[in-house]
Scaffold this active site. Structure first.
Site, PDB file in Angstrom:
ATOM      1  N   GLY A  40       5.543  -6.544  29.785  1.00 15.31           N
ATOM      2  CA  GLY A  40       6.178  -5.866  28.574  1.00 15.31           C
ATOM      3  C   GLY A  40       4.907  -5.186  27.945  1.00 15.31           C
ATOM      4  N   HIS A  41       5.087  -3.737  27.821  1.00 12.95           N
ATOM      5  CA  HIS A  41       4.081  -2.920  27.302  1.00 12.95           C
ATOM      6  C   HIS A  41       4.699  -2.276  25.984  1.00 12.95           C
ATOM      7  CE1 HIS A  41       2.291  -2.503  31.560  1.00 12.95           C
ATOM      8  NE2 HIS A  41       2.244  -3.622  31.187  1.00 12.95           N
ATOM      9  N   GLN A 223       0.496  -6.613  34.348  1.00 13.05           N
ATOM     10  CA  GLN A 223      -0.121  -7.702  34.529  1.00 13.05           C
ATOM     11  C   GLN A 223      -1.583  -7.587  34.212  1.00 13.05           C
ATOM     12  OE1 GLN A 223       2.578  -7.095  36.951  1.00 13.05           O
ATOM     13  NE2 GLN A 223       3.846  -7.636  35.092  1.00 13.05           N
TER      14      GLN A 223
HETATM   15  P1  GDP Z   1       0.437  -5.105  27.422  1.00 14.29           P
HETATM   16  O1  GDP Z   1       1.272  -5.933  28.074  1.00 14.29           O
HETATM   17  O2  GDP Z   1      -1.002  -5.441  27.821  1.00 14.29           O
HETATM   18  O3  GDP Z   1       0.775  -3.693  27.425  1.00 14.29           O
HETATM   19  O4  GDP Z   1       0.183  -5.719  26.062  1.00 14.29           O
HETATM   20  P2  GDP Z   1       1.360  -6.171  25.094  1.00 14.29           P
HETATM   21  O5  GDP Z   1       2.037  -5.005  24.650  1.00 14.29           O
HETATM   22  O6  GDP Z   1       2.315  -7.223  25.649  1.00 14.29           O
HETATM   23  O7  GDP Z   1       0.746  -6.903  23.877  1.00 14.29           O
HETATM   24  C1  GDP Z   1      -0.220  -6.204  23.133  1.00 14.29           C
HETATM   25  C2  GDP Z   1       0.155  -6.432  21.798  1.00 14.29           C
HETATM   26  O8  GDP Z   1      -0.680  -5.986  20.885  1.00 14.29           O
HETATM   27  C3  GDP Z   1       1.230  -5.484  21.365  1.00 14.29           C
HETATM   28  O9  GDP Z   1       2.013  -5.689  20.489  1.00 14.29           O
HETATM   29  C4  GDP Z   1       0.553  -4.121  20.903  1.00 14.29           C
HETATM   30  O10 GDP Z   1       1.152  -3.249  20.043  1.00 14.29           O
HETATM   31  C5  GDP Z   1      -0.691  -4.905  20.018  1.00 14.29           C
HETATM   32  N1  GDP Z   1      -1.845  -4.171  20.049  1.00 14.29           N
HETATM   33  C6  GDP Z   1      -2.469  -3.178  21.117  1.00 14.29           C
HETATM   34  N2  GDP Z   1      -3.692  -3.065  20.694  1.00 14.29           N
HETATM   35  C7  GDP Z   1      -3.870  -3.656  19.367  1.00 14.29           C
HETATM   36  C8  GDP Z   1      -5.085  -3.468  18.404  1.00 14.29           C
HETATM   37  O11 GDP Z   1      -5.964  -3.107  18.530  1.00 14.29           O
HETATM   38  N3  GDP Z   1      -4.869  -4.257  17.097  1.00 14.29           N
HETATM   39  C9  GDP Z   1      -3.632  -5.128  17.056  1.00 14.29           C
HETATM   40  N4  GDP Z   1      -3.458  -5.765  15.913  1.00 14.29           N
HETATM   41  N5  GDP Z   1      -2.687  -4.931  17.838  1.00 14.29           N
HETATM   42  C10 GDP Z   1      -2.749  -4.529  19.063  1.00 14.29           C
HETATM   43  P1  IMO Z   2       1.809  -7.530  30.941  1.00 17.79           P
HETATM   44  O1  IMO Z   2       1.835  -6.191  32.044  1.00 17.79           O
HETATM   45  C1  IMO Z   2       1.600 -11.705  30.812  1.00 17.79           C
HETATM   46  C2  IMO Z   2       2.840 -14.310  34.080  1.00 17.79           C
HETATM   47  C3  IMO Z   2       4.087 -15.103  33.853  1.00 17.79           C
HETATM   48  C4  IMO Z   2       3.780 -16.265  34.727  1.00 17.79           C
HETATM   49  C5  IMO Z   2       3.095 -15.393  35.932  1.00 17.79           C
HETATM   50  C6  IMO Z   2       4.019 -15.199  37.008  1.00 17.79           C
HETATM   51  O2  IMO Z   2       2.822  -7.319  29.815  1.00 17.79           O
HETATM   52  O3  IMO Z   2       0.540  -7.897  30.862  1.00 17.79           O
HETATM   53  P2  IMO Z   2       6.228 -13.604  37.373  1.00 17.79           P
HETATM   54  O4  IMO Z   2       7.413 -13.540  36.461  1.00 17.79           O
HETATM   55  O5  IMO Z   2       5.389 -12.415  37.511  1.00 17.79           O
HETATM   56  O6  IMO Z   2       6.337 -14.198  38.730  1.00 17.79           O
HETATM   57  O7  IMO Z   2       5.417 -14.662  36.713  1.00 17.79           O
HETATM   58  O8  IMO Z   2       2.477 -14.329  35.633  1.00 17.79           O
HETATM   59  N1  IMO Z   2       3.133 -12.738  33.821  1.00 17.79           N
HETATM   60  C7  IMO Z   2       2.665 -12.202  32.837  1.00 17.79           C
HETATM   61  N2  IMO Z   2       1.748 -12.532  31.635  1.00 17.79           N
HETATM   62  N3  IMO Z   2       1.694 -10.270  30.711  1.00 17.79           N
HETATM   63  C8  IMO Z   2       2.560  -9.956  31.817  1.00 17.79           C
HETATM   64  O9  IMO Z   2       2.599  -8.616  31.894  1.00 17.79           O
HETATM   65  C9  IMO Z   2       2.861 -10.947  32.806  1.00 17.79           C
HETATM   66  N4  IMO Z   2       3.669 -10.624  34.054  1.00 17.79           N
HETATM   67  C10 IMO Z   2       3.683 -11.999  34.451  1.00 17.79           C
HETATM   68  O10 IMO Z   2       3.950 -15.623  32.541  1.00 17.79           O
HETATM   69  O11 IMO Z   2       2.787 -17.024  34.392  1.00 17.79           O
HETATM   70 MG    MG Z   3       2.826  -7.338  27.789  1.00 14.36          MG
END
Ligand code: GDP
Ligand code: IMO
Ligand code: MG
Length: 427
Positions: A40-41, A223
């Site tokens: 989830g990005h 991940q």
């Molecule tokens: P990813 O899976 O590594 O792409 O990260 P996620 O999107 O799952 O989670 C990161 C969260 O932090 C998201 O809601 C972003 O919008 C937010 N985010 C990213 N960089 C920053 C930052 O520098 N400050 C804050 N407050 N939020 C951020």
């Molecule tokens: P992004 O790209 C955080 C974790 C799951 C679980 C383990 C195995 O958003 O950083 P799976 O469904 O892949 O077999 O689950 O990996 N996991 C993540 N944790 N961010 C993710 O992706 C993840 N993708 C998988 O929570 O512990």
């Molecule tokens: Mg994520």
């Protein structure tokens, strides 16, 4: 040739999507090379947040080629829904390419993922239940179905038949669950095939060619390093290789083509799902950071476990990936804290632990060694110039960079594209 790679340095959700979206302004192509819709990005631009799962975070730029590469596992139903949602928001996937070699996720993978988690009971991994593990298992077992198979009705029908029969036996006999109807699945997937067909290409060739032509190619990791199937906290990992080496395989290119490897490091740590987490704070400070940062999973909605930055683990990730630069994210989350801690090493029975422990029993017994910093107590989200950051904040950054052994390239001070400080303009 200019390439850059964005890799998670911790347990995921470091803000890779934000960093990729920022760097993608200069990219001709953005390539996802592993994982599936377990990712989830979040990309925030123009005051709107776009949650992406399989779509590369370069999709916000209309002319950028977005590649879903060979190492990715694709759930067509979920991906088509994601594409439709984006289209409804005015973002189209005109320049999308999906690898002929990417593996396809089926409903039986999802059910097997759920069944195995249930069967494990208290020993469950806490997966995202998207069928990721069972799909990669089929690939390694050489019975997986690839996008090119899905594009050929005859080949697909035969491979699907074998798989549905095998999975139904497993589901019914081992897990006491209902199996699937082959005919219905065939119809459903042939429908998805027609919708995906225009995008299915030999992306290995695309990426190799673009790199050779000197185009700017950006690789987007999903991940993170500590979830790597070989080198992470196994078995509490995902089933792919979210590392620089894994990206070479998953994008179909060699290691010499990889430059500017960014390790994305959140200024504290989070983990979703089960597994060791030495700096976890199951206390008031953990709850406080979770509340400030709103740390809940984008895919499953689960509250993320929260802890201090584990620079020891990131140092391990830096070695696994040969990080060139760090991208420090969510630094603004620490603005209000009186005191900030960073784990700089582990100790066992009073002695430093040199290697990163493979044995989880041992890892659960190590004591993190912390360095404590005074908080800067100042809002930093509006700052765009590194020198203007509060002195204590710069001290904290310089110190973690030293502990990890990698220079800082980017500092992110907020979720949106603009809230970014470039320390080293390399891509
Ligand atoms: P990813 O899976 O590594 O792409 O990260 P996620 O999107 O799952 O989670 C990161 C969260 O932090 C998201 O809601 C972003 O919008 C937010 N985010 C990213 N960089 C920053 C930052 O520098 N400050 C804050 N407050 N939020 C951020
Ligand atoms: P992004 O790209 C955080 C974790 C799951 C679980 C383990 C195995 O958003 O950083 P799976 O469904 O892949 O077999 O689950 O990996 N996991 C993540 N944790 N961010 C993710 O992706 C993840 N993708 C998988 O929570 O512990
Ligand atoms: Mg994520």
């Amino acid at each position: 040739m200019a390439t850059a790679m964005v890799i998670g340095a911790q347990w995921g959700d470091e803000g890779k999507g934000k960093i990729v979206d920022y760097l993608a302004a200069k990219a001709d192509v953005v390539v996802r090379s592993q994982g599936g819709n377990n990712a989830g990005h979040t990309v925030v631009t123009g005051g709107k947040a776009y949650p992406l799962r399989l779509m590369p975070s370069g999709i916000m730029y209309p002319g950028t080629i977005c590649v879903v590469g060979t190492g990715v596992v694709i759930d067509p139903k979920s991906f088509l829904e994601e594409m439709e949602k984006l289209e409804a928001q005015g973002i189209n996937a005109k320049h999308l390419q999906i690898s002929t070699r990417a593996q396809v996720v089926f409903p039986y993978h999802i059910r097997l993922d759920e069944a195995e988690e249930m069967r494990k009971g208290s020993r469950k991994l806490g997966t995202t239940k998207n069928g990721i593990g069972p799909c990669y298992a089929d690939k390694i077992n050489r019975i997986g179905i690839r996008m090119c198979d899905l594009m050929d009705k005859e080949v697909f029908a035969e491979k699907l038949k074998y798989n549905v029969e095998q999975k139904n036996m497993l589901l019914e006999k081992l897990y006491d669950m209902e199996g699937f109807d082959y005919e219905q699945m065939l119809i459903d997937y042939l429908g998805y095939a027609e919708k995906l067909r225009p995008y299915v290409k030999d992306t290995n060739y695309t990426v190799q060619t673009l790199v050779r032509e000197g185009k700017n190619v950006l690789f987007e990791g999903a991940q993170a390093s500590m979830l790597d199937c070989d080198n992470g906290t196994y078995p509490f990992v995902t089933s792919s290789h979210p590392t620089a080496g894994g990206a070479c395989i998953g994008a179909g290119i060699g290691p010499h083509m990889m430059q500017n490897i960014f390790g994305v490091v959140k200024a504290y740590s989070t983990r979703v799902g089960e597994g060791p987490f030495p700096t976890e704070q199951v206390n008031e400070i953990g709850d406080r950071i979770r509340d400030i940062a709103h740390e809940f999973g984008t895919v499953t909605g689960r509250p993320r476990r929260v802890g201090w930055l584990d620079a020891r683990a990131v140092r391990y990730a830096a070695a696994l990936n040969s990080f060139d630069y760090l991208a420090i994210t969510r630094l603004d989350i620490l603005d209000e804290l009186e005191e900030i801690k960073v784990c700089v090493g582990y100790e066992y029975e009073g002695k430093p632990v040199k290697e990163y422990p493979a044995d989880l029993k041992f890892l659960s017994k190590v004591t993190p060694v912390y360095k404590t910093y005074k908080g800067w107590k100042e809002k930093i989200s509006a700052i765009r110039d590194y020198d203007r950051l509060p002195a204590r904040c710069k001290e904290y950054l310089a110190d973690i960079s030293k502990e990890i052994g990698v220079p800082i390239g980017i500092v992110s001070v907020g979720p949106s594209r603009e809230e970014t400080i470039v320390v080293k303009d390399v891509f």
